[in-house]
Each structure stands twice: as structure tokens, then as C-alpha cells.
Scaffold this motif. Sequence first.
Motif, PDB file in Angstrom:
ATOM      1  N   ASP A  35      42.177  37.987  36.313  1.00 23.95           N
ATOM      2  CA  ASP A  35      41.080  37.285  35.662  1.00 23.95           C
ATOM      3  C   ASP A  35      40.492  36.224  36.595  1.00 23.95           C
ATOM      4  OD1 ASP A  35      40.488  34.682  33.672  1.00 23.95           O
ATOM      5  OD2 ASP A  35      39.701  36.609  32.969  1.00 23.95           O
ATOM      6  N   GLU A  36      39.184  36.097  36.563  1.00 25.57           N
ATOM      7  CA  GLU A  36      38.468  35.167  37.448  1.00 25.57           C
ATOM      8  C   GLU A  36      38.964  33.728  37.304  1.00 25.57           C
ATOM      9  OE1 GLU A  36      34.056  33.615  37.249  1.00 25.57           O
ATOM     10  OE2 GLU A  36      34.099  35.686  37.982  1.00 25.57           O
ATOM     11  N   ARG A  37      39.315  33.326  36.101  1.00 23.23           N
ATOM     12  CA  ARG A  37      39.810  31.958  35.882  1.00 23.23           C
ATOM     13  C   ARG A  37      41.158  31.748  36.547  1.00 23.23           C
ATOM     14  NH1 ARG A  37      39.458  32.288  29.616  1.00 23.23           N
ATOM     15  NH2 ARG A  37      40.101  34.349  30.294  1.00 23.23           N
ATOM     16  N   GLN A  38      42.006  32.791  36.517  1.00 23.72           N
ATOM     17  CA  GLN A  38      43.306  32.685  37.175  1.00 23.72           C
ATOM     18  C   GLN A  38      43.150  32.626  38.688  1.00 23.72           C
ATOM     19  OE1 GLN A  38      45.385  36.075  35.376  1.00 23.72           O
ATOM     20  NE2 GLN A  38      46.886  34.597  34.636  1.00 23.72           N
ATOM     21  N   ALA A  40      40.571  31.389  40.292  1.00 26.28           N
ATOM     22  CA  ALA A  40      40.065  30.045  40.580  1.00 26.28           C
ATOM     23  C   ALA A  40      41.204  29.028  40.550  1.00 26.28           C
ATOM     24  CB  ALA A  40      38.980  29.662  39.583  1.00 26.28           C
ATOM     25  N   LYS A  41      42.067  29.126  39.568  1.00 22.43           N
ATOM     26  CA  LYS A  41      43.198  28.191  39.452  1.00 22.43           C
ATOM     27  C   LYS A  41      44.181  28.385  40.599  1.00 22.43           C
ATOM     28  CE  LYS A  41      45.300  24.912  37.284  1.00 22.43           C
ATOM     29  NZ  LYS A  41      44.748  23.556  37.233  1.00 22.43           N
ATOM     30  N   PRO A  67      35.383  33.277  42.599  1.00 21.27           N
ATOM     31  CA  PRO A  67      35.075  32.844  41.229  1.00 21.27           C
ATOM     32  C   PRO A  67      33.992  31.772  41.229  1.00 21.27           C
ATOM     33  CG  PRO A  67      37.307  32.224  41.876  1.00 21.27           C
ATOM     34  CD  PRO A  67      36.710  32.973  43.008  1.00 21.27           C
ATOM     35  N   GLU A  69      33.834  29.235  39.343  1.00 21.96           N
ATOM     36  CA  GLU A  69      34.428  27.910  39.095  1.00 21.96           C
ATOM     37  C   GLU A  69      34.775  27.317  40.389  1.00 21.96           C
ATOM     38  OE1 GLU A  69      37.516  28.358  36.214  1.00 21.96           O
ATOM     39  OE2 GLU A  69      36.273  29.514  34.924  1.00 21.96           O
TER      40      GLU A  69
END
Length: 69
Positions: A35-38, A40-41, A67, A69
Motif C-alpha cells: 500500500d502506498e501509505r505503507q 511512504a511510512k 508515494p 505523501e
Amino acid sequence: MQIFCFDLMLMQICHERNMGPGFLVHDSHLFDGVDERQVAKALQIGAERSEKLGFQYFVTMNSDALPKE
């Protein structure tokens, strides 16, 4: 993401024992299907850890895969 976490753990151990090459390299394959959020994190955590522990963190990734973000 398990490999990402494992690699960061190894860098922590190397730092504590004053050993290792002083850098960590990941390529985009590590983040395939994540996932893109993961992603980025993970990039944020990698940057923070590298600054804190004093190693270089390299990620090769196509700019269209970065990502937002």
C-alpha cells in the motif's frame, strides 16, 4: 515489509557493534504490492533511522512509483 523491518533491525545491531558497511540499499521490488501509505511510512522510517544511527539509506525507485505523501 518484513524484509524492510529485518534489514533495519540488522542495521541497528551493526550500529551497536560498530560493524557493517554503513549503508542499506533497497530497490523498488521490496515495495511491490505494498500500500502506498505503507511505502511512504517505510521511507520516512528509513530516513529517520539512517539519520539517528549514522548510516546511508539508498532506495532505487521509479519516480512514478513514489508515494504522494
